[in-house]
Design a protein around this motif. Structure first.
Motif, PDB file in Angstrom:
ATOM      1  N   ALA A 513      -1.195  -9.285   8.359  1.00 43.19           N
ATOM      2  CA  ALA A 513      -0.697  -7.922   8.148  1.00 43.19           C
ATOM      3  C   ALA A 513       0.816  -7.882   8.311  1.00 43.19           C
ATOM      4  CB  ALA A 513      -1.369  -6.966   9.125  1.00 43.19           C
ATOM      5  N   ALA A 514       1.320  -8.537   9.365  1.00 41.72           N
ATOM      6  CA  ALA A 514       2.764  -8.550   9.587  1.00 41.72           C
ATOM      7  C   ALA A 514       3.486  -9.276   8.461  1.00 41.72           C
ATOM      8  CB  ALA A 514       3.071  -9.206  10.930  1.00 41.72           C
ATOM      9  N   LEU A 515       2.894 -10.346   7.971  1.00 39.54           N
ATOM     10  CA  LEU A 515       3.489 -11.094   6.864  1.00 39.54           C
ATOM     11  C   LEU A 515       3.567 -10.229   5.603  1.00 39.54           C
ATOM     12  CD1 LEU A 515       4.483 -13.729   5.598  1.00 39.54           C
ATOM     13  CD2 LEU A 515       2.084 -14.377   5.247  1.00 39.54           C
ATOM     14  N   LEU A 516       2.462  -9.538   5.297  1.00 42.28           N
ATOM     15  CA  LEU A 516       2.474  -8.649   4.128  1.00 42.28           C
ATOM     16  C   LEU A 516       3.499  -7.533   4.316  1.00 42.28           C
ATOM     17  CD1 LEU A 516       1.196  -7.909   1.402  1.00 42.28           C
ATOM     18  CD2 LEU A 516      -0.492  -6.546   2.648  1.00 42.28           C
ATOM     19  N   GLY A 517       3.606  -7.013   5.536  1.00 41.16           N
ATOM     20  CA  GLY A 517       4.600  -5.989   5.808  1.00 41.16           C
ATOM     21  C   GLY A 517       6.015  -6.489   5.569  1.00 41.16           C
ATOM     22  N   ASP A 518       6.291  -7.758   5.928  1.00 36.92           N
ATOM     23  CA  ASP A 518       7.606  -8.339   5.661  1.00 36.92           C
ATOM     24  C   ASP A 518       7.893  -8.400   4.163  1.00 36.92           C
ATOM     25  OD1 ASP A 518       8.183  -8.717   8.308  1.00 36.92           O
ATOM     26  OD2 ASP A 518       7.763 -10.865   8.330  1.00 36.92           O
ATOM     27  N   VAL A 519       6.897  -8.816   3.400  1.00 35.40           N
ATOM     28  CA  VAL A 519       7.112  -9.090   1.981  1.00 35.40           C
ATOM     29  C   VAL A 519       7.241  -7.814   1.163  1.00 35.40           C
ATOM     30  CG1 VAL A 519       6.038 -10.096  -0.080  1.00 35.40           C
ATOM     31  CG2 VAL A 519       6.046 -11.362   2.076  1.00 35.40           C
ATOM     32  N   VAL A 520       6.457  -6.799   1.481  1.00 36.99           N
ATOM     33  CA  VAL A 520       6.487  -5.571   0.678  1.00 36.99           C
ATOM     34  C   VAL A 520       7.269  -4.451   1.340  1.00 36.99           C
ATOM     35  CG1 VAL A 520       4.326  -6.131  -0.445  1.00 36.99           C
ATOM     36  CG2 VAL A 520       4.287  -4.714   1.597  1.00 36.99           C
ATOM     37  N   GLY A 521       7.694  -4.650   2.607  1.00 39.83           N
ATOM     38  CA  GLY A 521       8.520  -3.649   3.268  1.00 39.83           C
ATOM     39  C   GLY A 521       7.765  -2.472   3.831  1.00 39.83           C
ATOM     40  N   ILE A 522       6.526  -2.677   4.289  1.00 41.31           N
ATOM     41  CA  ILE A 522       5.750  -1.604   4.911  1.00 41.31           C
ATOM     42  C   ILE A 522       5.827  -1.785   6.424  1.00 41.31           C
ATOM     43  CG2 ILE A 522       3.481  -0.526   5.144  1.00 41.31           C
ATOM     44  CD1 ILE A 522       2.830  -1.440   2.345  1.00 41.31           C
ATOM     45  N   GLU A 523       6.585  -0.915   7.069  1.00 38.47           N
ATOM     46  CA  GLU A 523       6.848  -1.070   8.498  1.00 38.47           C
ATOM     47  C   GLU A 523       5.583  -0.985   9.334  1.00 38.47           C
ATOM     48  OE1 GLU A 523       9.545  -1.860  10.157  1.00 38.47           O
ATOM     49  OE2 GLU A 523      10.699  -2.098   8.315  1.00 38.47           O
ATOM     50  N   SER A 524       4.641  -0.124   8.950  1.00 37.81           N
ATOM     51  CA  SER A 524       3.441   0.054   9.769  1.00 37.81           C
ATOM     52  C   SER A 524       2.619  -1.228   9.854  1.00 37.81           C
ATOM     53  CB  SER A 524       2.578   1.184   9.206  1.00 37.81           C
ATOM     54  OG  SER A 524       2.182   0.887   7.870  1.00 37.81           O
ATOM     55  N   LEU A 525       2.681  -2.063   8.827  1.00 38.53           N
ATOM     56  CA  LEU A 525       1.948  -3.326   8.864  1.00 38.53           C
ATOM     57  C   LEU A 525       2.627  -4.348   9.767  1.00 38.53           C
ATOM     58  CD1 LEU A 525       0.994  -3.796   5.087  1.00 38.53           C
ATOM     59  CD2 LEU A 525      -0.480  -3.033   6.962  1.00 38.53           C
ATOM     60  N   ARG A 526       3.905  -4.163  10.018  1.00 37.92           N
ATOM     61  CA  ARG A 526       4.658  -5.137  10.804  1.00 37.92           C
ATOM     62  C   ARG A 526       4.574  -4.847  12.294  1.00 37.92           C
ATOM     63  NH1 ARG A 526      10.490  -5.030   8.980  1.00 37.92           N
ATOM     64  NH2 ARG A 526      10.571  -6.956  10.177  1.00 37.92           N
ATOM     65  N   ASP A 527       3.843  -3.795  12.678  1.00 40.00           N
ATOM     66  CA  ASP A 527       3.756  -3.418  14.092  1.00 40.00           C
ATOM     67  C   ASP A 527       2.801  -4.309  14.874  1.00 40.00           C
ATOM     68  OD1 ASP A 527       5.525  -1.406  13.602  1.00 40.00           O
ATOM     69  OD2 ASP A 527       3.994   0.147  13.360  1.00 40.00           O
ATOM     70  N   GLY A 528       1.923  -5.026  14.200  1.00 44.53           N
ATOM     71  CA  GLY A 528       0.921  -5.842  14.886  1.00 44.53           C
ATOM     72  C   GLY A 528       1.474  -7.184  15.304  1.00 44.53           C
ATOM     73  N   PRO A 529       0.584  -8.130  15.595  1.00 47.48           N
ATOM     74  CA  PRO A 529       1.012  -9.472  16.002  1.00 47.48           C
ATOM     75  C   PRO A 529       1.873 -10.118  14.928  1.00 47.48           C
ATOM     76  CG  PRO A 529      -1.337  -9.167  16.382  1.00 47.48           C
ATOM     77  CD  PRO A 529      -0.876  -7.991  15.594  1.00 47.48           C
ATOM     78  N   LYS A 530       2.952 -10.738  15.343  1.00 50.11           N
ATOM     79  CA  LYS A 530       3.862 -11.364  14.396  1.00 50.11           C
ATOM     80  C   LYS A 530       3.373 -12.764  14.022  1.00 50.11           C
ATOM     81  CE  LYS A 530       6.731  -7.927  14.451  1.00 50.11           C
ATOM     82  NZ  LYS A 530       5.867  -6.994  15.186  1.00 50.11           N
ATOM     83  N   PRO A 531       3.610 -13.173  12.782  1.00 49.28           N
ATOM     84  CA  PRO A 531       3.171 -14.492  12.337  1.00 49.28           C
ATOM     85  C   PRO A 531       4.119 -15.591  12.808  1.00 49.28           C
ATOM     86  CG  PRO A 531       4.266 -13.353  10.545  1.00 49.28           C
ATOM     87  CD  PRO A 531       4.225 -12.391  11.708  1.00 49.28           C
TER      88      PRO A 531
END
Length: 859
Positions: A513-531
């Motif tokens: 989820a955090a990886l997808l958040g990085d790639v598409v720029g969705i901050e809410s997905l980057r709130d979880g465990p970091k890859p």
């Protein structure tokens, strides 16, 4: 109103007072004599004097003010009548689901100077604007208008209207989550209205109180208020509210595990809705309650059927609900239930219920249904003066003229609408705020026009991926990102060339989820465990600049991911975004031999994924999707409407006859542009026309001008959304997607600018932007940049001018008759073969967006 009253107040003088007293004495004497003659009693005297006093005061008041007051009332009524008719028409449009059109009418009434002179009308307009703003999700505006209406009615004596304004304000506070304020306001509405409260307001107030109590966990209180609402609504024949109260009672019963009682309540709600033509939003809410009851009964098939009807209603409402925040609000409002619909359909399919597959496919179509379904057939450019006055075209012309001035593009081709827009003198005084509002307004009008175009064609085909998979001998992958606020999933449908469908649902969680958040720029997905630790960017291939105005680009997580040579994150994303069977198919494909075609149709949330860079074999240098498939993208299957029966075989179509091409090369790295210019001259020879100025470029795009097979523009781009998406042609000139609505483009258009392949990614909106406008104005394929394209020399000379080198190869391939998606794949792979393993940042930025995926079946 006070000043007007003073201006027309009749003056009094002594003569008038003496006449008044004489009149009073005469009438008093006459009254006394009559009372004595008739009754002979003395007690009638006080009564006669009382009657006399009332008569005198009334006569005097009417004599002093009636002529002026009645005249003013008549004048106000004359002015207000046509405005009230417009408001009534807005109500009719709103009930029919045409909220965007209703807002247009109310805004025009609000802007009328007469409205400001008539306080009662102004208060009524404020109430309407508040109602419609709620429907569009603009709760700040809704609250402001409702407060204005409340303040007006506080000064008057109309308790019914005052309580109605309070009731509507309480609803808005409830939607904003300010439950304590909402409870106080709704309670005040009931107290103020008392026996004078409008019946429907009284019922709605009880429903709001029921919802407040339920949200606070007070189930008995919620049931009491809902029962009161049900009793009153049934008594007063308020059928939609009667159904709403029963649905609330059903939800209360489910909370208490009384499933049979809940079913009884939804059955009564269904009967109430059948008694009149209830508005679609009421039916959508009822379908949610029906689905919840079916879940409670263990009837998952019934629940899915209710959810599917709900999504049909939501899709119907969205088509006319306006743009941007309005649709985003509406999408979010039902996102939890849409999420449950997908999970229910997928679980039924996994359990062996293959009818659920049709429902799953329908959900994907309904969830992504946009005005683009008939956008290709909706002509915006008009040719006659009469056309300009129809369907809002006169205002569209005015807005385009304003934008033309703001963009400093005063020259251009001849033609009815074109001339009106482009002969406008530049307006350097136009502010950025005015430009933003012009774009916003233009998108609303364009949305309505496309809506009308859709309604005009009752035979518009359904966007069935099986038709396109068979037609183009291609795999079709539809993918959406859905969430219920707590869980997020990628849902999708993979359709093979023989029409077989494979639904999939992948949870988005943890490091992925955090990886997808990085790639598409969705901050809410980057709130979880970091890859893990973000990779350090590979600076050996870093170039001097990019073809965009993106000063902070190198500091973004997206840049770090793209600049890394590590393929494992792209393998993680591949497993998240692609179904297992498709992964296996691509893994088995021979990069140097026959590879399948793949059309990817992502939603706005997943559009920014560089799909060609997904890794299906991370240990293989040729393990990216670009190596294992010919890939093209489409923002909507609707863009292919009308093309199913008329494919044009690409093989040999242009071979030996490159046709005419035009270019506009300006503003980016000069050495890179020289590489492109040399390649174009070599590929097209005398058939290439180089535009040197913005005016020359616009002339080449004249709908009545010469035709071209290929067009290329290498300039700077920006990432503004929607119709504000623009290219910078020179220091003083920009060309926006809005202006492109009046132009015509060649079959293959290359916009070699950063972010030129971006689309409006805001939730709920149609994916408007430069690519979709170009596809709707003549292009079959648009090749553009999905992220800032590297430009100029590199730290290592081997990697210098990567974008220009890929384009140089691409021009030659297109001139040889190679179809666009295949040509792009070949050019990107040639570059990688020349320089060795490099991060996706250097080669994956250009993507092929198509409405006609007629590449050869194999490569």
């Amino acid at each position: 109103m006070g000043e007007a009253g003073q201006d027309h107040e009749p003056k009094s003088d002594g003569t008038r007072r003496r006449v008044s007293w004489k009149f009073l004495v005469a009438v008093a004497a006459f009254s006394y004599l009559i009372s004595r003659a008739l009754r002979g009693g003395s007690w009638y005297w006080p009564l006669g004097m009382l009657v006399l006093g009332v008569v005198v005061l009334t006569v005097r008041h009417l004599r002093d003010t009636s002529m002026v007051g009645m005249g003013r009332l008549l004048r106000e009524a004359t002015v207000a009548e046509p405005l009230m008719k417009q408001l009534q028409r807005a109500d009719q449009l709103s009930l029919a689901g045409e909220l965007a059109a209703a807002v247009e009418l109310v805004d025009s009434v609000a802007a009328d100077p007469a409205t400001r002179r008539l306080p009662l009308l102004a208060a009524h307009v404020a109430m309407k604007r508040s109602d419609f703003a709620v429907g569009q999700g603009d709760l700040a505006t809704a609250e402001s208008e409702a407060v204005a209406a409340v303040r007006h009615h506080e000064q008057g004596r109309n308790r019914s209207a005052h309580s109605e304004a309070l009731e509507k304000l309480g609803k808005i506070q409830l939607l904003l989550g300010r439950n304590d304020e909402a409870y106080a306001t709704v309670t005040q509405a009931v107290a103020v209205g008392g026996g004078h409260m409008f019946r429907i307001s009284r019922v709605r107030a009880e429903l709001y109180l029921a919802n407040l109590a339920f949200d606070q966990g007070d189930i008995p209180q919620a049931a009491e208020h809902a029962m009161t609402a049900r009793t009153l609504a049934a008594k007063w024949h308020c059928h939609p509210q009667h159904a709403g109260a029963c649905d609330t009672l059903a939800v209360v019963a489910l909370a208490e595990n009384r499933v049979e009682d809940a079913a009884t309540w939804t059955a009564e709600a269904d009967r109430a809705l059948s008694r009149d033509g209830s508005a679609l939003p009421h039916r959508v809410r009822h379908l949610i309650a029906t689905a919840l009851v079916s879940h409670g009964q263990g009837d998952e098939t019934g629940a899915l059927a209710a959810y599917l009807e709900m999504m049909r209603g939501v899709a119907e409402l969205r088509t006319s609900w306006g743009w941007r925040d309005a649709q985003a609000y509406y999408v979010d409002l039902y996102s939890e239930h849409e999420f449950t619909a997908y999970t229910t359909a997928h679980a039924l399919y996994r359990s062996g219920d293959h009818q659920a597959l049709d429902a799953f496919a329908s959900l994907l179509d309904l969830g992504s249904r946009t005005a683009l379904r008939r956008m290709l057939r909706g002509e915006l450019v008009v040719r006659t003066p009469d056309d300009i006055e129809q369907d809002g075209m006169s205002e569209i012309v005015g807005l385009l003229t304003t934008l033309a001035g703001a963009e400093f593009t005063a020259s251009g081709p001849e033609g009815a609408l074109i001339a009106e827009v482009q002969t406008a003198s530049p307006r350097p005084g136009v502010t950025s705020g005015q430009v933003s509002r012009a774009y916003e307004r233009l998108e609303t009008l364009v949305s309505l026009r496309f809506r009308w175009a859709i309604e005009a064609d009752d035979d518009a085909p359904v966007a069935d991926p099986r038709a396109y998979a068979r037609l183009w001998n291609s795999h079709v992958l539809q993918a959406r990102l859905v969430s219920n606020g707590q869980e997020t999933c990628v849902v999708g449908l993979w359709t093979t060339p023989d029409g077989t469908r494979h639904p999939f649902l992948h949870p988005v969680q943890g490091a992925a989820a955090a990886l997808l958040g990085d790639v598409v720029g969705i901050e809410s997905l980057r709130d979880g465990p970091k890859p893990g630790t973000p990779p350090e960017p590979d600076t050996t291939g870093e170039t001097e600049g990019v073809r965009a105005e993106a000063p902070a680009w190198r500091r973004t997580p997206r840049h770090r991911r793209l600049a890394s040579r590590d393929a494992s994150p792209w393998a993680t994303l591949a497993r998240l975004l692609l179904p297992p069977g498709l992964l296996e198919l691509l893994d088995d494909a021979d990069p140097s031999g026959t590879v399948p075609k793949l059309l990817v149709v992502p939603d706005s949330s997943l559009w920014r994924v560089p799909w060609t860079a997904l890794s299906v074999a991370p240990d293989d240098p040729d393990g990216y999707v670009v190596d294992r498939a010919v890939l093209a993208m489409s923002p909507s299957l609707s863009l292919m409407d009308g093309r199913q029966q008329t494919p044009q075989p690409a093989s040999g179509r242009d071979r030996g006859a490159p046709g005419r091409a035009f270019t506009f090369l300006s503003g980016v790295n000069a050495e890179g542009l020289d590489l492109e210019r040399t390649a174009l001259d070599a590929a097209y020879g005398a058939g290439v026309v180089h535009a040197r100025t913005p005016g020359q470029l616009l002339s080449l795009l004249d709908p009545d001008g010469m035709e071209f097979v290929v067009g290329a523009a290498s300039v700077h781009g920006n990432d503004r959304p929607g119709l504000a998406h623009a290219l910078r042609l020179d220091r003083h000139t920009t060309l926006s997607a809005a202006r492109m609505l009046t132009l015509r483009f060649p079959r293959t258009l290359l916009i070699n600018a950063c972010l030129s392949a971006e689309l409006d990614e805001r939730r709920g909106t149609d994916p408007l932007g430069i690519p979709t406008v170009a596809l709707c104005r003549g292009a079959e394929t648009v090749i553009g940049g999905i992220f800032p394209l590297p430009d100029g020399k590199g730290n290592n000379p081997l990697y210098s001018h990567p974008t220009a080198r890929i384009l140089a190869a691409l021009y030659q391939l297109l001139a040889e008759g190679v179809a666009p998606a295949t040509a792009l794949r070949t050019a990107q792979r040639r570059f990688r073969a020349e320089v060795g393993p490099v991060p996706p940042l250097l080669w994956a930025g250009l993507v092929s967006i198509t409405a006609s995926f007629d590449d050869p079946p194999h490569t």
